[in-house]
Design a protein around this motif. Structure first.
Motif, PDB file in Angstrom:
ATOM      1  N   LEU A 140       2.048   4.995  -0.190  1.00  0.00           N
ATOM      2  CA  LEU A 140       1.392   6.291   0.037  1.00  0.00           C
ATOM      3  C   LEU A 140       1.750   7.249  -1.086  1.00  0.00           C
ATOM      4  CD1 LEU A 140       2.071   6.721   3.863  1.00  0.00           C
ATOM      5  CD2 LEU A 140      -0.071   6.019   2.773  1.00  0.00           C
TER       6      LEU A 140
ATOM      7  N   CYS B 185      -2.305   9.682  13.752  1.00  0.00           N
ATOM      8  CA  CYS B 185      -1.745  10.140  12.475  1.00  0.00           C
ATOM      9  C   CYS B 185      -2.463  11.434  12.073  1.00  0.00           C
ATOM     10  CB  CYS B 185      -1.906   9.062  11.414  1.00  0.00           C
ATOM     11  SG  CYS B 185      -1.255   9.543   9.794  1.00  0.00           S
TER      12      CYS B 185
ATOM     13  N   SER C 292      -3.345   6.124   7.918  1.00  0.00           N
ATOM     14  CA  SER C 292      -3.969   7.243   7.206  1.00  0.00           C
ATOM     15  C   SER C 292      -4.224   8.382   8.181  1.00  0.00           C
ATOM     16  CB  SER C 292      -5.284   6.796   6.565  1.00  0.00           C
ATOM     17  OG  SER C 292      -5.076   5.693   5.705  1.00  0.00           O
TER      18      SER C 292
ATOM     19  N   GLY D 198      -0.747  10.387   4.373  1.00  0.00           N
ATOM     20  CA  GLY D 198      -0.818   9.596   5.599  1.00  0.00           C
ATOM     21  C   GLY D 198       0.537   9.597   6.279  1.00  0.00           C
TER      22      GLY D 198
ATOM     23  N   GLU E  92      -2.257  15.473   9.948  1.00  0.00           N
ATOM     24  CA  GLU E  92      -1.744  16.035   8.692  1.00  0.00           C
ATOM     25  C   GLU E  92      -0.291  16.459   8.825  1.00  0.00           C
ATOM     26  OE1 GLU E  92      -4.304  19.190   7.566  1.00  0.00           O
ATOM     27  OE2 GLU E  92      -6.015  17.880   7.087  1.00  0.00           O
TER      28      GLU E  92
ATOM     29  N   GLU F 198      -6.248   8.340  11.648  1.00  0.00           N
ATOM     30  CA  GLU F 198      -6.246   6.984  12.215  1.00  0.00           C
ATOM     31  C   GLU F 198      -5.392   6.963  13.489  1.00  0.00           C
ATOM     32  OE1 GLU F 198      -5.042   2.391  10.968  1.00  0.00           O
ATOM     33  OE2 GLU F 198      -4.834   4.034   9.531  1.00  0.00           O
TER      34      GLU F 198
ATOM     35  N   SER G 256      -3.358  10.466  -1.420  1.00  0.00           N
ATOM     36  CA  SER G 256      -3.787   9.814  -0.173  1.00  0.00           C
ATOM     37  C   SER G 256      -2.703   9.998   0.881  1.00  0.00           C
ATOM     38  CB  SER G 256      -4.048   8.319  -0.419  1.00  0.00           C
ATOM     39  OG  SER G 256      -2.873   7.691  -0.903  1.00  0.00           O
TER      40      SER G 256
ATOM     41  N   ASN H 169       0.840  -1.201   0.000  1.00  0.00           N
ATOM     42  CA  ASN H 169       0.000   0.000   0.000  1.00  0.00           C
ATOM     43  C   ASN H 169       0.872   1.247   0.000  1.00  0.00           C
ATOM     44  OD1 ASN H 169      -2.592  -1.410   0.296  1.00  0.00           O
ATOM     45  ND2 ASN H 169      -1.853  -1.925   2.355  1.00  0.00           N
TER      46      ASN H 169
END
Length: 428
Positions: free
Chosen positions: A30, A78, A51, A36, A80, A54, A34, A28
């Motif tokens: 990043l 998590c 993310s 994260g 910004e 989360e 998206s 996955n």
């Protein structure tokens, strides 16, 4: 300053964490669309990718759990702007203070346990070797029961030797570099170590199976069963350890194979061992029931107190022979009660070979009587040898030893006795 073992645990955790992060990032990745938080190793514990928004929860790090034996939760959010600070703090969740001298206490703890099991295995090695010499030396002690004891003694001896070899190879260096040793020799030592430990467990199982079969079967072909016991005792560990080594080589070929983070692979060895321990426990209960029935039989004399005394003595004798004490931690996870497990299995367990040698060889009435008989025979032969040397110096100087003189005298006396018997028969 962190101790050697603390550094080793941290390096192992870091290596595992970075590998998990690499795999998670490959599955996955990043990107800008998206956003994260990437996976992170914060020098204490591992945080998986997450993310924005989360909250990730982790348990107390392995190092803290071992020292404090607490299993709290720490979380990070998590955002910004990236990962938040851990909440609660490691000290509040795990009861660990970096400013305290827990590392020094932990180092002292490891040294104490190592010293304890070194003394234990050394004592067991000397006593078991002596017991093996005694059982091999006297032919009258050669029977199926003692042959099984001898195989058990050999498994204890191999276990002690493998522990010393493993410690010499893994911890030859005083720093944490041994955490990343990955040589063929090192892995071969670990394979040999696991084989010896597993063989020891299986011969404890054979002891229980043999005694139980002896009690419940009227006709017991010991010789035929002994071959099957040998195959089970040495063959089963060979198969299990070989399968484990092949799987480890293909699926988890990291380090020196001294860490068993992959639980599924570790159960290839742990599963049969736990199975043998539990079957032995069932056999132990069955034998105790049989002993109770036999001791309460009307054919057995004695009052009730003497019966229970004999039962208690029999039970205490069977515990080290069957390895019943291993059931205490048989089903507990590897990371639970590590401190107690180390003291119990490594510290006290290292003396098990010594206890078995004492109970089933040195204190055995059959062994003691045979040693006394040999001792009396040696003293008699020595007496006659010295006596003949003084009485017949010419014979002694001619090269005829005391043993030969005894044989000549015995033959002469037997011939005289036979001639007198023949004379009596002729006279009658």
């Amino acid at each position: 300053k962190k101790t050697t073992h603390s550094n080793c645990i941290i390096k192992k955790e870091q290596e595992t964490c970075l590998e998990k992060i690499r795999r998670a990032s490959a599955l996955n990745p990043l990107n800008d669309s998206s956003p994260g938080c990437p996976g992170m190793w914060d020098n204490i514990t591992c945080w998986k990718p997450a993310s924005v928004g989360e909250i990730v929860f982790v348990k107390c790090p392995a190092l803290f759990r071992f020292i404090i034996s607490e299993d709290g939760d720490i979380s990070r959010n998590c955002t910004e702007d990236g990962w938040s600070e851990p909440f609660p703090h490691y000290y509040d969740a795990c009861g660990f203070d970096e400013n305290e001298t827990e590392s020094d206490n932990q180092d002292y703890y490891y040294l104490s346990v190592k010293a304890l099991y070194t003394v234990g295995y050394s004592t067991s090695l000397v006593s078991l070797t002596t017991a093996m010499v005694i059982l091999c030396r006297f032919r009258k002690l050669h029977c199926t029961r003692n042959f099984i004891h001898m195989n058990l003694f050999v498994s204890f001896i191999l276990r002690a030797i493998s522990v010393f070899i493993k410690d010499g190879v893994l911890y030859a260096e005083q720093d944490g570099n041994h955490c990343f040793i990955s040589t063929v020799e090192c892995k071969a030592v670990m394979v040999f170590f696991h084989y010896c430990v597993m063989s020891n467990y299986f011969w404890l199982f054979i002891e229980g199976l043999y005694l139980f079969t002896l009690l419940v079967e009227t006709f017991f072909p010991e010789r035929r069963y002994f071959y099957w016991y040998t195959i089970i005792g040495w063959g089963t560990p060979t198969i299990c350890v070989t399968v484990w080594a092949v799987l480890r080589l293909h699926f988890d070929d990291t380090g020196c194979w001294d860490m068993n983070d992959n639980t599924a692979l570790w159960w290839v060895i742990k599963g049969p061992v736990v199975g043998s321990i539990m079957i032995n426990f069932v056999l132990f209960i069955g034998i105790i029931v049989i002993l109770v029935q036999k001791l309460q039989s009307p054919d057995i004399g004695g009052n009730e107190s003497s019966i229970y005394l004999r039962l208690a003595r029999s039970t205490l004798l069977l515990i080290p022979l069957f390895g019943i004490h291993y059931t205490v931690f048989a089903f507990s996870p590897e990371n639970v009660s590590k401190r107690e497990r180390l003291v119990f299995e490594l510290g006290l367990g290292s003396f098990q070979g010594f206890v078995v040698a004492v109970l089933y060889c040195f204190l055995n009435g059959e062994v003691q009587s045979e040693i006394k008989r040999k001792w009396r025979s040696w003293k008699v032969n020595r007496y006659f040898a010295v006596d003949f040397k003084h009485r017949h110096p010419s014979l002694a100087s001619s090269g005829v030893n005391g043993g030969t003189q005894l044989s000549i005298l015995s033959k002469s006396s037997s011939q005289i006795r036979m001639s007198s018997i023949n004379a009596e028969n002729l006279a009658t």
